[in-house]
Design a protein around this motif. Sequence first.
Motif, PDB file in Angstrom:
ATOM      1  N   ARG A  91     -29.144 -52.313  23.826  1.00 14.53           N
ATOM      2  CA  ARG A  91     -29.299 -51.758  22.480  1.00 14.53           C
ATOM      3  C   ARG A  91     -27.943 -51.531  21.831  1.00 14.53           C
ATOM      4  O   ARG A  91     -27.750 -51.816  20.626  1.00 14.53           O
ATOM      5  N   ALA A  92     -26.985 -51.027  22.595  1.00 14.35           N
ATOM      6  CA  ALA A  92     -25.639 -50.789  22.064  1.00 14.35           C
ATOM      7  C   ALA A  92     -24.986 -52.098  21.622  1.00 14.35           C
ATOM      8  O   ALA A  92     -24.311 -52.150  20.587  1.00 14.35           O
ATOM      9  N   GLU A  93     -25.206 -53.160  22.404  1.00 16.07           N
ATOM     10  CA  GLU A  93     -24.647 -54.463  22.048  1.00 16.07           C
ATOM     11  C   GLU A  93     -25.278 -54.988  20.760  1.00 16.07           C
ATOM     12  O   GLU A  93     -24.590 -55.528  19.886  1.00 16.07           O
ATOM     13  N   LEU A  94     -26.596 -54.819  20.621  1.00 15.67           N
ATOM     14  CA  LEU A  94     -27.281 -55.259  19.400  1.00 15.67           C
ATOM     15  C   LEU A  94     -26.793 -54.474  18.187  1.00 15.67           C
ATOM     16  O   LEU A  94     -26.597 -55.047  17.104  1.00 15.67           O
ATOM     17  N   GLU A  95     -26.594 -53.176  18.346  1.00 18.89           N
ATOM     18  CA  GLU A  95     -26.078 -52.368  17.244  1.00 18.89           C
ATOM     19  C   GLU A  95     -24.669 -52.810  16.848  1.00 18.89           C
ATOM     20  O   GLU A  95     -24.314 -52.807  15.663  1.00 18.89           O
TER      21      GLU A  95
ATOM     22  N   LEU B  42     -21.144 -55.847  12.986  1.00 13.55           N
ATOM     23  CA  LEU B  42     -20.316 -57.013  12.656  1.00 13.55           C
ATOM     24  C   LEU B  42     -20.889 -57.763  11.457  1.00 13.55           C
ATOM     25  O   LEU B  42     -20.132 -58.207  10.574  1.00 13.55           O
ATOM     26  N   GLU B  43     -22.203 -57.916  11.430  1.00 14.08           N
ATOM     27  CA  GLU B  43     -22.842 -58.602  10.302  1.00 14.08           C
ATOM     28  C   GLU B  43     -22.657 -57.816   9.005  1.00 14.08           C
ATOM     29  O   GLU B  43     -22.363 -58.386   7.954  1.00 14.08           O
ATOM     30  N   ASN B  44     -22.827 -56.494   9.073  1.00 23.20           N
ATOM     31  CA  ASN B  44     -22.627 -55.670   7.877  1.00 23.20           C
ATOM     32  C   ASN B  44     -21.182 -55.777   7.382  1.00 23.20           C
ATOM     33  O   ASN B  44     -20.933 -55.832   6.169  1.00 23.20           O
ATOM     34  N   GLY B  45     -20.238 -55.819   8.319  1.00 20.16           N
ATOM     35  CA  GLY B  45     -18.843 -55.984   7.939  1.00 20.16           C
ATOM     36  C   GLY B  45     -18.585 -57.326   7.279  1.00 20.16           C
ATOM     37  O   GLY B  45     -17.814 -57.423   6.311  1.00 20.16           O
ATOM     38  N   LYS B  46     -19.238 -58.358   7.787  1.00 16.28           N
ATOM     39  CA  LYS B  46     -19.080 -59.689   7.205  1.00 16.28           C
ATOM     40  C   LYS B  46     -19.623 -59.735   5.787  1.00 16.28           C
ATOM     41  O   LYS B  46     -18.993 -60.294   4.879  1.00 16.28           O
ATOM     42  N   PHE B  47     -20.788 -59.120   5.565  1.00 19.55           N
ATOM     43  CA  PHE B  47     -21.368 -59.097   4.224  1.00 19.55           C
ATOM     44  C   PHE B  47     -20.496 -58.286   3.268  1.00 19.55           C
ATOM     45  O   PHE B  47     -20.393 -58.618   2.079  1.00 19.55           O
TER      46      PHE B  47
ATOM     47  N   LEU C  51     -31.747 -58.961  14.309  1.00 15.22           N
ATOM     48  CA  LEU C  51     -31.173 -58.010  15.259  1.00 15.22           C
ATOM     49  C   LEU C  51     -31.886 -56.666  15.209  1.00 15.22           C
ATOM     50  O   LEU C  51     -32.122 -56.031  16.248  1.00 15.22           O
ATOM     51  N   THR C  52     -32.254 -56.225  14.000  1.00 11.72           N
ATOM     52  CA  THR C  52     -32.976 -54.960  13.856  1.00 11.72           C
ATOM     53  C   THR C  52     -34.338 -55.029  14.532  1.00 11.72           C
ATOM     54  O   THR C  52     -34.787 -54.065  15.165  1.00 11.72           O
TER      55      THR C  52
END
Length: 346
Positions: free
Chosen positions: A278-282, A287-292, A235-236
């Motif tokens: 870009r906002a959607e990707l961020e 969400l991924e950071n929250g999952k980790f 995503l980044t």
Amino acid sequence: MSNENGNWCLIESDPGVFTELIHNMGVRDVQVEELYSLDSDTLRSMEPVFGLIFLFKWQGAALQSGAKQNAGQVVDNNDVFFAQQIIQNACATQAILSILLNRESEIELGETLTNFRSFASDLPPDMRGLALTNCDQIREVHNSFVRPESFLTDPDEPKRPAGEDDDLYHFISYVPVNGRLYELDGLRRGPVDHGKSADWLERVGEVIQQRMGEYKEGEIRFNLMAVIGDRRKKLTEQISGVDRDISVLMAELEKLRLEDSKDLGDVESRIAGLNSERAELEHLVDLENGKFARYQFDNALRKLNFIPFVYQLARAMAEKGVLEPAVDKAKEKARNQPRRQQRPAM
């Protein structure tokens, strides 16, 4: 833990557990995701997919080695890194390593697994399994997920062997090597070749569906996980690509303004669309950071022993006369809730 298991503990079949286990071995930019569909389009949306881990109820050696075996054949292939499972309880880590060590050209393995692969590459499958069993670094990471014992037991007392009525579960993995799909089951003498496939993500769904079809109708105790690239990295990279496109359009927009062009609206619209993307990707990165973060929190809880706390709490509640009413209330609440099915564990 008994010596017969070679001091390898049982670990839970959970993507958070497997992801942290992989990271603790030194592997980078890899995560594990639970799958609820074998549709190839679903799998392709998660690319890069390095391999699949399949958990199923063990049906006994006679049935597992039956004639079907999903039309695959056990082969001797030095291109496939395959290790036999020498001891119980190690099959979860062994299934993970079967994928990582066969996709080493695409994955940053880290020092521990790189050294292990280099050492074991020229060994036969049984000796590879023995080397894995005796690899202190890998065993320590695996055992870091040991569940605290609810009650103290005598370490010298022999454990009851599993009987026919016990539910035993086993992990295997599916991984592509040189354009062919292989099933890697440490309890077999070699990898199972499921043939050449231009699209292994399409083929693996067929193989696993056939495997599940060999069970009695209504059997649902399966678990499937995918070992994939870290979504945050992907995503980044996509965000960086969008930023480059925005920069190009911003330069074009400035040029059009200097020329007093009438095409400003079209460029501005494209920039707005990219900003929205870009906002959607961020948002997906968040969400991924929250999952980790949840993975880290849940794994920390898994390693804690709450039994002493629960004992003292129950004792204090009993002394105050509120334990029995609380138990009755909990029973009533449980009766009114729908039953939930637990994820099978190994």
